[in-house]
Design a protein around this motif. Structure first.
Motif, PDB file in Angstrom:
ATOM      1  N   ASP A   1      49.456 125.523  34.331  1.00  0.00           N
ATOM      2  CA  ASP A   1      50.817 125.437  34.864  1.00  0.00           C
ATOM      3  C   ASP A   1      51.737 124.703  33.898  1.00  0.00           C
ATOM      4  OD1 ASP A   1      50.533 126.820  37.339  1.00  0.00           O
ATOM      5  OD2 ASP A   1      49.469 125.094  38.167  1.00  0.00           O
ATOM      6  N   GLU A   2      51.235 123.562  33.361  1.00  0.00           N
ATOM      7  CA  GLU A   2      52.032 122.803  32.387  1.00  0.00           C
ATOM      8  C   GLU A   2      52.244 123.621  31.115  1.00  0.00           C
ATOM      9  OE1 GLU A   2      49.417 121.750  34.002  1.00  0.00           O
ATOM     10  OE2 GLU A   2      49.822 119.810  34.950  1.00  0.00           O
TER      11      GLU A   2
ATOM     12  N   ARG B   1      51.213 135.051  26.842  1.00  0.00           N
ATOM     13  CA  ARG B   1      50.453 136.098  27.529  1.00  0.00           C
ATOM     14  C   ARG B   1      49.109 135.563  28.021  1.00  0.00           C
ATOM     15  NH1 ARG B   1      47.980 140.216  23.545  1.00  0.00           N
ATOM     16  NH2 ARG B   1      46.784 138.318  23.235  1.00  0.00           N
ATOM     17  N   ALA B   2      48.420 134.805  27.173  1.00  0.00           N
ATOM     18  CA  ALA B   2      47.108 134.254  27.528  1.00  0.00           C
ATOM     19  C   ALA B   2      47.220 133.285  28.708  1.00  0.00           C
ATOM     20  CB  ALA B   2      46.488 133.560  26.326  1.00  0.00           C
ATOM     21  N   ILE B   3      48.281 132.493  28.714  1.00  0.00           N
ATOM     22  CA  ILE B   3      48.480 131.523  29.797  1.00  0.00           C
ATOM     23  C   ILE B   3      48.712 132.243  31.127  1.00  0.00           C
ATOM     24  CG2 ILE B   3      50.016 129.728  30.686  1.00  0.00           C
ATOM     25  CD1 ILE B   3      50.489 128.942  27.692  1.00  0.00           C
TER      26      ILE B   3
ATOM     27  N   LYS C   1      46.455 134.247  36.433  1.00  0.00           N
ATOM     28  CA  LYS C   1      46.337 135.451  37.263  1.00  0.00           C
ATOM     29  C   LYS C   1      47.717 135.926  37.722  1.00  0.00           C
ATOM     30  CE  LYS C   1      41.611 134.565  38.827  1.00  0.00           C
ATOM     31  NZ  LYS C   1      41.344 133.576  37.772  1.00  0.00           N
ATOM     32  N   GLN C   2      48.607 136.057  36.744  1.00  0.00           N
ATOM     33  CA  GLN C   2      49.959 136.553  36.992  1.00  0.00           C
ATOM     34  C   GLN C   2      50.183 137.824  36.164  1.00  0.00           C
ATOM     35  OE1 GLN C   2      52.433 133.145  36.041  1.00  0.00           O
ATOM     36  NE2 GLN C   2      51.953 132.116  37.964  1.00  0.00           N
ATOM     37  N   PRO C   3      49.560 138.932  36.591  1.00  0.00           N
ATOM     38  CA  PRO C   3      49.597 140.153  35.769  1.00  0.00           C
ATOM     39  C   PRO C   3      51.000 140.705  35.548  1.00  0.00           C
ATOM     40  CG  PRO C   3      48.699 140.601  37.962  1.00  0.00           C
ATOM     41  CD  PRO C   3      48.783 139.113  37.829  1.00  0.00           C
ATOM     42  N   GLN C   4      51.906 140.500  36.504  1.00  0.00           N
ATOM     43  CA  GLN C   4      53.268 140.990  36.326  1.00  0.00           C
ATOM     44  C   GLN C   4      53.923 140.303  35.130  1.00  0.00           C
ATOM     45  OE1 GLN C   4      54.625 143.430  38.450  1.00  0.00           O
ATOM     46  NE2 GLN C   4      56.241 143.559  36.910  1.00  0.00           N
ATOM     47  N   LYS C   5      53.703 138.995  34.990  1.00  0.00           N
ATOM     48  CA  LYS C   5      54.272 138.260  33.861  1.00  0.00           C
ATOM     49  C   LYS C   5      53.561 138.622  32.557  1.00  0.00           C
ATOM     50  CE  LYS C   5      56.113 134.322  36.438  1.00  0.00           C
ATOM     51  NZ  LYS C   5      56.124 132.852  36.601  1.00  0.00           N
ATOM     52  N   VAL C   6      52.261 138.861  32.639  1.00  0.00           N
ATOM     53  CA  VAL C   6      51.534 139.317  31.445  1.00  0.00           C
ATOM     54  C   VAL C   6      52.132 140.633  30.966  1.00  0.00           C
ATOM     55  CG1 VAL C   6      49.312 140.111  30.559  1.00  0.00           C
ATOM     56  CG2 VAL C   6      49.383 138.168  32.103  1.00  0.00           C
ATOM     57  N   LYS C   7      52.385 141.533  31.910  1.00  0.00           N
ATOM     58  CA  LYS C   7      52.976 142.832  31.571  1.00  0.00           C
ATOM     59  C   LYS C   7      54.346 142.656  30.914  1.00  0.00           C
ATOM     60  CE  LYS C   7      55.743 144.836  34.027  1.00  0.00           C
ATOM     61  NZ  LYS C   7      56.535 145.342  35.169  1.00  0.00           N
TER      62      LYS C   7
END
Length: 441
Positions: A186-187, A215-217, A222-228
C-alpha cells in the motif's frame, strides 16, 4: 579496479568537499560556483568548523594512493593513521575522513564497509547541510542495493527532514522500491503513483522502470484493473512485444476475452507472437471464441516452423481445433498421431467417434478396440456403443448386439444402448426374415 569511471552516486558525494579552503584534487571538489552557493547556504543554516590543511593533506595522500597508485591497502592504512588521531579532529574533519573511507571501500566493491563509513559521516555534527543531505541520499541508495529496506526509508526521511522544498520524484521512487521489497504494497503504491503523476504533470515521460514497478505493486495488491491501465500506458509509450502480450493476459484475467483476442491478434500481426506459450494461448482464444480454424492454422504453421513441439498436448488440441472447425480430414491424422502418444484410451475413443461420423467404420472399430485395450476411459460404455453402431452399419447385427450389451452394462451409456439394441434387433429380424424368404425361394 580503482581507476574506473565515477558513477552518479559518487559524483553526488563529491559535493561534500566543496567548502575546503585549500586546493584539492578534482575528485574532492565541486565547481567554484557550487562551492560559493553551498557556503552561502550554510551560513544561513549552521556554523560548521573548517577543514584544516594538515588533515586535508593526509586525506589527499590516501586519495593519491588509491587513485594514482591503485594501492587500496596503502590508502586505508593512511586513513587509519588519521583515524588514530581523531580525538583532536573536529566534526567536519571526521566526516571528511569517513567519507574518504567510504569512497575507497565503495570503489573496491566492499559495500558493507562503505555503508559503515558513510553512516559515520552523518553521525558527525555539525557538518555542512548539503554534505549531510548528499550522504544521506547516497546511504539510502546503497542500502537499497544491499537489501536494507528499512534503513533506506530511514535515511530518505532524514534527508527530507532537512529538505525545504517538495519531496523530489527520485526520493519517491526509491521509497516505493524499498516498500515494495518490504512487501508493504500500500505504501509502495502511494509513493510510485505520486512519482509517476509528478513526472507526467511536468510533461515528462515516466521512466520505464517506474512503470514496471507500479505494475508489479498493483499486481501484488490484486488490482488487475490498475495493472491493465499501467500496461496500456506501457504499450503506448514503449511498444514492447512483452507488454502487448501481458496486456492481453490482463484483459483475460478481467474477463474481457474479446479485447484479449483483439490485442493478441494485433500483436500477432506485428510479429510479437513468436513463443510456443503465446502461440498456444492464442490458439486457445480462437477455440474459445468459436473460430477454431484460425487457431488450427496458427498451430499448424507453428509446428511446421518448429515453434511448437509435436507433443501430446499440442497435437491433441490441434486435432480438436480441426474437428470443431469441421475439417475432419485434417483432424483425423492429427488425432491419430496424438493417440499414438497417449498412454490411456481417451483419445482413441474420441477418434473412434470422429471416424464413425465420417462413416469409416473399419477404422472406427479399430480405434475403439485400441481405446478398450489402453483403458482408463471416462465413459467406457461409449466405446462399446460406437463399436456396436459401426458393426450395425456393416450389417454385422449379431456382433453389434454383443457390443451394445457391453454398453448396456455401463450407467452412462445404458439408455442409449437399450434404444440401439431394440433398433438393431428389429433390423436383424428383418434381415433374418428376408434371408429366410430368399432361401426358401
Amino acid at each position: 579496479m580503482m581507476r574506473k569511471q565515477t558513477n552518479t552516486l559518487l559524483s553526488a558525494l563529491a559535493f561534500a568537499f566543496a567548502s575546503a579552503t585549500v586546493s584539492v584534487p578534482s575528485m574532492l571538489v565541486a565547481t567554484d560556483a557550487v562551492a560559493q552557493e553551498q557556503k552561502a547556504s550554510e551560513k544561513k543554516t549552521r556554523r560548521v568548523p573548517t577543514l584544516r590543511g594538515k588533515v586535508y593533506e593526509q586525506l589527499a595522500r590516501a586519495q593519491t594512493a588509491a587513485d594514482e597508485a591503485g594501492n587500496v591497502e596503502e590508502a586505508i592504512a593512511i586513513l587509519k593513521e588519521v583515524e588514530d588521531k581523531s580525538d583532536s579532529m573536529n566534526a567536519y574533519e571526521k566526516a571528511m575522513m569517513y567519507n574518504f573511507f567510504g569512497f575507497i571501500y565503495y570503489n573496491n566493491e566492499d559495500y558493507v564497509k562503505a555503508l559503515e563509513s558513510f553512516a559515520k559521516v552523518v553521525e558527525q555534527q555539525p557538518i555542512p547541510e548539503k554534505f549531510e543531505m548528499t550522504t544521506l541520499f547516497s546511504l539510502a541508495q546503497l542500502n537499497l542495493m544491499q537489501g536494507n529496506y528499512d534503513e533506506t526509508i530511514t535515511y530518505l526521511e532524514r534527508w527530507e527532514s532537512l529538505n525545504t522544498g517538495p519531496v523530489p520524484v527520485k526520493n519517491k521512487v526509491i521509497k516505493a522500491q524499498a516498500y515494495y521489497q518490504n512487501k508493504q504494497y500500500d505504501e509502495a503504491a502511494m509513493w510510485i503513483s505520486e512519482a509517476v503523476a509528478d513526472h507526467e504533470a511536468e510533461g515528462m515521460i515516466p521512466d520505464e522502470g517506474w512503470l514496471i514497478l507500479q505494475r508489479a505493486i498493483f499486481y501484488e495488491l490484486k488490482q488487475p484493473q490498475k495493472v491493465k491501465d499501467v500496461l496500456i500506458k506501457m504499450v503506448k509509450l514503449f511498444d514492447e512485444p512483452k507488454y502487448w502480450i501481458q496486456l492481453a493476459g490482463m484483459y483475460g484475467e478481467l474477463g474481457e476475452e474479446r479485447k484479449q483476442l483483439a490485442i493478441m491478434e494485433t500483436a500477432y500481426q506485428r510479429g510479437f507472437v513468436n513463443t510456443s506459450a503465446d502461440v498456444f494461448n492464442m490458439a486457445q482464444l480462437y477455440y474459445y471464441h468459436r473460430v477454431p480454424y484460425k487457431g488450427a492454422k496458427l498451430m499448424e504453421q507453428a509446428m511446421n516452423d518448429g515453434v511448437l513441439e509435436k507433443n501430446l498436448r499440442n497435437l491433441k488440441f490441434l486435432g480438436q481445433s480441426w474437428s470443431l472447425a469441421k475439417e475432419q480430414d485434417k483432424a483425423i491424422p492429427v488425432m491419430m498421431q496424438a493417440a499414438e502418444l497417449s498412454e490411456d484410451g481417451e483419445l482413441d475413443a474420441q477418434l473412434a467417434q470422429i471416424l464413425l461420423n465420417e462413416e469409416r467404420f473399419d477404422d472406427a472399430i479399430a480405434a475403439a478396440d485400441r481405446a478398450v485395450e489402453k483403458g482408463d476411459l471416462r465413459n467406457p460404455g461409449l466405446v462399446y456403443l460406437i463399436k456396436g453402431m459401426a458393426l450395425y452399419n456393416k450389417k454385422q447385427y449379431a456382433l453389434a448386439l454383443n457390443q451394445l450389451a457391453e454398453a448396456e452394462k455401463q450407467q452412462k451409456s445404458r439408455a442409449m444402448a437399450q434404444q440401439w439394441k431394440q433398433f438393431v434387433q428389429g433390423e436383424k429380424r428383418q434381415a433374418d426374415a428376408l434371408a429366410s424368404e430368399l432361401g426358401a425361394s
